[in-house]
Design a protein around this motif. Structure first.
Motif, PDB file in Angstrom:
ATOM      1  N   LEU A  91       0.332  -1.480   0.006  1.00 20.33           N
ATOM      2  CA  LEU A  91      -0.089  -0.142  -0.156  1.00 20.33           C
ATOM      3  C   LEU A  91       1.028   1.031  -0.379  1.00 20.33           C
ATOM      4  O   LEU A  91       1.391   0.996   0.758  1.00 20.33           O
ATOM      5  N   ILE A  92       0.669   2.399  -0.599  1.00 24.52           N
ATOM      6  CA  ILE A  92       1.282   3.518  -0.880  1.00 24.52           C
ATOM      7  C   ILE A  92       0.719   4.221  -0.224  1.00 24.52           C
ATOM      8  O   ILE A  92      -0.530   4.729  -1.243  1.00 24.52           O
ATOM      9  N   SER A  93       0.612   5.276   0.602  1.00 24.45           N
ATOM     10  CA  SER A  93      -0.587   6.382   1.082  1.00 24.45           C
ATOM     11  C   SER A  93       0.512   7.101   1.850  1.00 24.45           C
ATOM     12  O   SER A  93       1.568   6.726   2.979  1.00 24.45           O
ATOM     13  N   PHE A  94      -0.638   8.273   2.478  1.00 27.28           N
ATOM     14  CA  PHE A  94      -0.476   8.691   4.223  1.00 27.28           C
ATOM     15  C   PHE A  94      -0.852   8.056   4.748  1.00 27.28           C
ATOM     16  O   PHE A  94      -2.065   7.373   4.548  1.00 27.28           O
ATOM     17  N   PHE A  95      -0.453   8.145   5.752  1.00 30.10           N
ATOM     18  CA  PHE A  95      -1.248   7.247   6.774  1.00 30.10           C
ATOM     19  C   PHE A  95      -1.329   7.535   7.747  1.00 30.10           C
ATOM     20  O   PHE A  95      -2.062   6.947   8.970  1.00 30.10           O
ATOM     21  N   ASP A  96      -0.736   8.618   7.953  1.00 26.48           N
ATOM     22  CA  ASP A  96      -0.591   9.276   9.283  1.00 26.48           C
ATOM     23  C   ASP A  96      -0.889   8.565  10.484  1.00 26.48           C
ATOM     24  O   ASP A  96      -1.048   8.191  11.352  1.00 26.48           O
ATOM     25  N   PRO A  97       0.704   7.790  10.396  1.00 23.49           N
ATOM     26  CA  PRO A  97       1.099   6.599  11.675  1.00 23.49           C
ATOM     27  C   PRO A  97       0.679   7.200  12.991  1.00 23.49           C
ATOM     28  O   PRO A  97       0.436   5.782  13.346  1.00 23.49           O
ATOM     29  N   PHE A  98       1.176   7.980  13.519  1.00 25.42           N
ATOM     30  CA  PHE A  98       1.285   8.151  15.207  1.00 25.42           C
ATOM     31  C   PHE A  98      -0.173   8.636  15.499  1.00 25.42           C
ATOM     32  O   PHE A  98      -0.142   8.076  16.298  1.00 25.42           O
ATOM     33  N   ASP A  99      -1.359   8.513  15.040  1.00 26.16           N
ATOM     34  CA  ASP A  99      -2.948   8.657  14.896  1.00 26.16           C
ATOM     35  C   ASP A  99      -3.113   7.633  14.599  1.00 26.16           C
ATOM     36  O   ASP A  99      -4.926   7.201  15.121  1.00 26.16           O
ATOM     37  N   ASN A 100      -2.401   7.006  13.723  1.00 27.06           N
ATOM     38  CA  ASN A 100      -3.377   6.022  12.754  1.00 27.06           C
ATOM     39  C   ASN A 100      -3.103   4.391  13.694  1.00 27.06           C
ATOM     40  O   ASN A 100      -2.532   3.802  12.397  1.00 27.06           O
ATOM     41  N   THR A 101      -2.875   3.690  14.904  1.00 29.79           N
ATOM     42  CA  THR A 101      -1.736   2.838  15.037  1.00 29.79           C
ATOM     43  C   THR A 101      -2.649   1.664  15.521  1.00 29.79           C
ATOM     44  O   THR A 101      -2.054   0.477  14.566  1.00 29.79           O
ATOM     45  N   GLN A 102      -4.018   1.368  15.071  1.00 29.31           N
ATOM     46  CA  GLN A 102      -5.009   0.925  15.009  1.00 29.31           C
ATOM     47  C   GLN A 102      -5.076   0.143  13.340  1.00 29.31           C
ATOM     48  O   GLN A 102      -4.285  -0.917  12.844  1.00 29.31           O
ATOM     49  N   LEU A 103      -4.449   1.285  12.709  1.00 31.31           N
ATOM     50  CA  LEU A 103      -4.578   0.580  11.323  1.00 31.31           C
ATOM     51  C   LEU A 103      -3.128   0.152  10.633  1.00 31.31           C
ATOM     52  O   LEU A 103      -2.302  -0.637   9.892  1.00 31.31           O
ATOM     53  N   VAL A 104      -1.977   0.950  11.445  1.00 32.46           N
ATOM     54  CA  VAL A 104      -0.279   0.092  11.328  1.00 32.46           C
ATOM     55  C   VAL A 104      -0.451  -1.818  12.562  1.00 32.46           C
ATOM     56  O   VAL A 104      -0.222  -1.848  11.745  1.00 32.46           O
ATOM     57  N   SER A 113       2.741  -5.156   3.049  1.00 32.07           N
ATOM     58  CA  SER A 113       3.561  -3.563   2.729  1.00 32.07           C
ATOM     59  C   SER A 113       2.925  -1.707   2.940  1.00 32.07           C
ATOM     60  O   SER A 113       2.683  -2.232   2.490  1.00 32.07           O
ATOM     61  N   GLY A 114       3.699  -0.970   3.610  1.00 36.90           N
ATOM     62  CA  GLY A 114       2.721   0.158   3.882  1.00 36.90           C
ATOM     63  C   GLY A 114       4.284   0.767   3.091  1.00 36.90           C
ATOM     64  O   GLY A 114       5.031   1.112   4.099  1.00 36.90           O
ATOM     65  N   LEU A 115       3.989   1.532   2.345  1.00 39.20           N
ATOM     66  CA  LEU A 115       5.254   2.444   1.975  1.00 39.20           C
ATOM     67  C   LEU A 115       4.499   4.036   2.494  1.00 39.20           C
ATOM     68  O   LEU A 115       3.353   4.089   1.815  1.00 39.20           O
ATOM     69  N   CYS A 116       4.891   4.672   3.297  1.00 42.95           N
ATOM     70  CA  CYS A 116       4.461   5.852   4.570  1.00 42.95           C
ATOM     71  C   CYS A 116       4.738   7.314   3.624  1.00 42.95           C
ATOM     72  O   CYS A 116       6.011   7.044   3.698  1.00 42.95           O
ATOM     73  N   MET A 117       4.145   7.810   3.323  1.00 38.52           N
ATOM     74  CA  MET A 117       4.589   8.852   1.915  1.00 38.52           C
ATOM     75  C   MET A 117       4.407  10.257   2.978  1.00 38.52           C
ATOM     76  O   MET A 117       5.952  11.229   2.771  1.00 38.52           O
ATOM     77  N   GLU A 118       4.624   9.986   4.093  1.00 40.07           N
ATOM     78  CA  GLU A 118       4.513  11.055   5.563  1.00 40.07           C
ATOM     79  C   GLU A 118       6.440  10.685   5.853  1.00 40.07           C
ATOM     80  O   GLU A 118       7.020  11.482   6.852  1.00 40.07           O
ATOM     81  N   LEU A 119       7.245   9.458   5.301  1.00 46.39           N
ATOM     82  CA  LEU A 119       8.569   9.069   6.028  1.00 46.39           C
ATOM     83  C   LEU A 119       9.477   8.852   4.958  1.00 46.39           C
ATOM     84  O   LEU A 119      10.336   9.152   4.799  1.00 46.39           O
ATOM     85  N   ILE A 120       8.881   9.649   3.771  1.00 50.04           N
ATOM     86  CA  ILE A 120      10.133   9.417   2.502  1.00 50.04           C
ATOM     87  C   ILE A 120      10.842  10.456   3.126  1.00 50.04           C
ATOM     88  O   ILE A 120      10.627  11.780   3.869  1.00 50.04           O
ATOM     89  N   PRO A 121      12.695  10.299   3.615  1.00 50.20           N
ATOM     90  CA  PRO A 121      13.662  11.256   3.354  1.00 50.20           C
ATOM     91  C   PRO A 121      13.053  12.784   2.847  1.00 50.20           C
ATOM     92  O   PRO A 121      13.373  12.596   1.939  1.00 50.20           O
ATOM     93  N   ARG A 122      13.901  13.447   3.707  1.00 50.25           N
ATOM     94  CA  ARG A 122      13.406  15.099   3.415  1.00 50.25           C
ATOM     95  C   ARG A 122      15.251  15.131   3.049  1.00 50.25           C
ATOM     96  O   ARG A 122      16.142  16.403   3.257  1.00 50.25           O
TER      97      ARG A 122
END
Ligand code: NAD
Length: 380
Positions: A91-104, A113-122
Motif C-alpha cells: 500500500l502506498i499512501s499517507f497513513f498518518d501513522p502516529f494517530d492511526n496506530t490501529q491501522l498500522v 507492506s506499507g510505503l508511508c508518504m509521511e516517511l519519505i526522507p527529506r
C-alpha cells in the motif's frame, strides 16, 4: 504487477492519487493499472480519460483490491480495505501513522507492506517523492488566498486620489514548506509580511523572500537530523506566546503552520492573544487537523472569536485539488519508478535502500519505524 486506486472515501476530499498522465507512465513501466469507476470525477477526469491513458476501469472496488499487488491512495485506507487485499500486497499512501496506530498494527498483522508518504526522507534526492512538501506548499498558498478573501481590506498598498491604503500585515508562524509558500504568496499580493520559527536557520530564507524575520528569545531550540523542529517545553511555549502577542495584535492576518513531527501541533496562539487582535482580522490554522496551533479553531469550520475569524480547514491542499492531485501522483510515480525493477517489471522493496528503507512502515509482519512501533505498542 497490478496497481489499483479506488475513489477517496474521506468526506470532502477532492484530490485523487493518480492522474491520466501518471497512469500512462506506469503502463510504460510495464504495470497493469486499474481505477474504480468514477475515480477522478472530482477533478473532472471521466472514465474514458483513464481508459485512454491505458487503465482498466473497475466497476467494483472490491474486485480491484482483490487483484492488486499495489494499492495507491492519498488518505489512509479504511481498515476494512485490508480485508479485501492479497497477502503481501503493497500500500502506498499517507497513513498518518502516529494517530492511526490501529491501522498500522493491522497492516503488520496482515503482513502487508506499507510505503508511508509521511516517511519519505527529506533529502535532495527524494524531493521528487516528497508528498508532505508538495501538499504543504499548496496548503500555504491556499491559506493565504482564503485569508485574503475573508478579510475586509486589501493586501497591497494602494495610492489613489481618495487617499492611500496601507498594505495589509501578515504574520506567518512556522516557516517550513507551507510557511515559506505562505510568505511568498502574501508578498506577491503586496502584503507586509513578518514570520517567525523556532529554527533560527530559516531567518535567511524569510529574508530572501522579502519578509521580516521576527526574533523571539525562547532559549535553546533545535532541529532533528531530518530538519524537523524539536518540541519546545511548556515554559518555552509560554515565553513565546507572551512575546508573540504584540505581533498578532498588529497583524490583519495570522497564518500558523507550526508542526513537530510525530507529536500534536504546539498551541501557540491563545484566546488572550486573539482577544488582543483587531476585530475583522483572520487567523488561519494550518495545523488544525493535527491538534491546532490556535486556541478555539475547529477542524473544517470557521468560527468567530472576539471578532476575529478563525479558519480551521483540515485540508488546505484540497482547495486546489487538481494541482494537488497532479503533484501527489507525480510523487507516487517517482517512488514507484525508484524501486521498479525494469526487467522483471515489478516493485522491489529493498529495506537497505535509502528511500525505501526509510518509508517502509510495515513489512513482513514488522513495524519498522521505532517511534511508530512505540506509539502502536503504547496504544494497545
Ligand atoms: P513541519 O510541517 O514539520 O513544521 C512547520 C514549521 O513549524 C517548521 O519550520 C518548524 O520549525 C516550525 N515550528 C515547530 N514548532 C514551532 C513553534 N513552537 N513555534 C514556531 N514554529 C514552530 O515542517 P516541514 O515543512 O515539513 O519542514 C521540516 C524541515 O524539513 C524543514 O527544515 C524543511 O526545510 C526541511 N525540508 C527539507 C526538504 C529536502 O531537503 N528535501 C524537503 C522538505 C522539507
Amino acid at each position: 504487477m497490478k496497481i489499483f486506486a479506488a475513489k477517496e472515501t474521506k468526506r470532502g476530499e477532492q484530490r485523487v492519487a493518480l492522474t491520466p498522465s501518471v497512469v500512462e507512465k506506469l503502463v510504460q513501466l510495464g504495470a497493469h493499472v486499474s481505477v474504480e469507476r468514477g475515480f477522478g470525477q472530482s477533478v473532472n477526469w471521466d472514465d474514458a480519460s483513464w481508459e485512454s491513458a491505458g487503465a482498466e476501469v473497475k466497476q467494483d472496488s472490491k474486485d480491484g483490491y482483490a487483484q492488486a499487488d499495489i494499492v495507491v491512495s492519498l488518505n489512509p485506507p479504511e481498515p476494512t480495505v485490508l480485508d479485501h487485499l492479497n497477502h503481501n500486497a503493497i500500500l502506498i499512501s499517507f497513513f498518518d501513522p502516529f494517530d492511526n496506530t490501529q491501522l498500522v498494527s493491522a497492516l503488520a498483522r496482515k503482513r502487508l507492506s506499507g510505503l508511508c508518504m509521511e516517511l519519505i526522507p527529506r533529502t535532495t534526492y527524494a524531493q521528487k517523492m516528497d508528498a508532505l512538501s508538495s501538499q504543504a506548499s499548496l496548503a500555504g498558498y491556499a491559506a493565504v488566498l482564503i485569508a485574503a478573501e475573508r478579510i475586509n481590506k486589501v493586501l497591497p498598498m494602494m495610492t489613489t486620489p481618495a487617499g492611500t491604503i496601507a498594505p495589509g500585515r501578515v504574520f506567518v508562524i512556522g516557516v517550513g514548506v507551507a510557511g515559506l509558500q505562505a510568505i511568498a504568496t502574501a508578498k506577491r499580493l503586496g502584503a507586509r509580511v513578518e514570520a517567525y520559527d523556532t529554527r533560527p536557520v530559516v531567518e535567511e530564507q524569510v529574508r530572501s523572500l522579502g519578509a521580516r524575520f521576527v526574533k523571539i528569545d525562547v532559549g535553546e531550540t533545535g532541529q532533528t537530523e531530518q530538519g524537523y523542529a524539536k518540541a519546545l517545553t511548556e515554559e518555552q511555549l509560554e515565553r513565546q506566546r507572551r512575546q508573540m502577542a504584540r505581533y498578532c495584535a498588529n497583524s490583519d492576518i495570522v497564518i500558523t503552520t507550526a508542526q513537530v513531527f510525530g507529536r500534536r501541533a504546539p498551541r501557540i496562539v491563545t484566546d488572550d492573544m486573539i482577544a488582543g487582535m483587531k476585530p475583522g482580522s483572520v487567523v488561519v490554522d494550518l495545523a488544525a487537523s493535527t491538534g491546532g496551533n490556535v486556541e478555539g479553531t475547529v477542524v473544517d469550520q470557521e468560527v468567530l472569536r472576539h471578532g476575529v475569524l478563525l479558519v480551521g480547514n483540515g485540508n488546505f491542499a484540497g482547495e486546489v485539488a487538481l494541482d494537488a492531485s497532479q503533484m501527489y501522483a507525480s510523487n507516487v510515480f517517482n517512488l514507484i519508478a525508484h524501486a521498479w525493477d525494469k526487467e522483471a517489471a515489478r516493485l522491489v522493496l529493498d529495506p537497505e535502500d535509502d528511500v525505501i528503507g526509510t518509508c517502509l512502515l510495515t513489512h513482513e509482519g514488522d513495524i519498522r519505524h521505532p517511534g511508530i512501533r512505540e506509539a502502536v505498542e503504547g496504544s494497545t
